[in-house]
Design a protein around this motif. Structure first.
Motif, mmCIF file in Angstrom:
data_model
loop_
_atom_site.group_PDB
_atom_site.id
_atom_site.type_symbol
_atom_site.label_atom_id
_atom_site.label_comp_id
_atom_site.label_asym_id
_atom_site.label_seq_id
_atom_site.Cartn_x
_atom_site.Cartn_y
_atom_site.Cartn_z
ATOM 1 N N ASN A 264 -16.951 -56.265 45.750
ATOM 2 C CA ASN A 264 -16.282 -56.957 44.650
ATOM 3 C C ASN A 264 -16.131 -58.457 44.901
ATOM 4 O O ASN A 264 -16.280 -59.257 43.980
ATOM 5 N N ASN B 28 -12.985 -54.137 37.177
ATOM 6 C CA ASN B 28 -13.450 -53.409 38.362
ATOM 7 C C ASN B 28 -14.948 -53.630 38.572
ATOM 8 O O ASN B 28 -15.598 -54.348 37.804
ATOM 9 N N LYS B 29 -15.492 -53.012 39.601
ATOM 10 C CA LYS B 29 -16.890 -53.237 39.984
ATOM 11 C C LYS B 29 -17.856 -52.926 38.836
ATOM 12 O O LYS B 29 -18.819 -53.660 38.606
#
Length: 132
Positions: A99, A116-117
């Motif tokens: 990340n 998020n990723k």
């Protein structure tokens, strides 16, 4: 003579279909007769070719015919296929990044770094496809 027989079998017929009987399929150069197959058989043919088989019978026939080169895809579909191929290649590079690396790459490109990723990878992939 063989070409004439093939032409008669492949193009002839009362029902307007390109395939009339099982003799067409037995010719070595004849493509499969998708119109006469059941949906289950079409799904199997799709799986053999790596095509998504979750569709109605008519769509499966069209996708298989496009794959076999019997018909050409509409121009918009060709463009969408190219974009999908590019999109599937690009995220592979980003999926291996953590990340922090993804956020640093997004910052360098002037893109938002929240999420998020999954969202970070999708954002980078979209940016890459826009730049190409």
């Amino acid at each position: 003579l063989l070409a004439a027989i093939f032409s008669a079998l492949w193009l002839g017929g009362d029902n307007g279909s390109r395939c009339n009987d099982s003799t067409t399929r037995s010719l070595a150069s004849a493509p499969p007769c998708f119109e006469n197959m059941t949906r289950t058989q079409l799904v199997k043919e799709c799986k053999l070719r790596g095509i998504d088989g979750n569709s109605i019978k008519e769509d499966l026939i069209r996708e298989l015919q496009i794959y076999e080169g019997m018909i050409s895809p509409p121009p918009l579909q060709q463009q969408q296929q190219q974009q999908q191929q590019q999109a599937t290649l690009i995220p592979a590079v980003y999926k291996n990044m953590n990340n922090a690396q993804l956020r640093a790459t997004l910052r360098r490109k002037g893109l938002p770094t929240s999420g998020n990723k999954h969202y970070l990878v999708a954002r980078l992939a979209r940016a890459e496809t826009r730049n190409q």
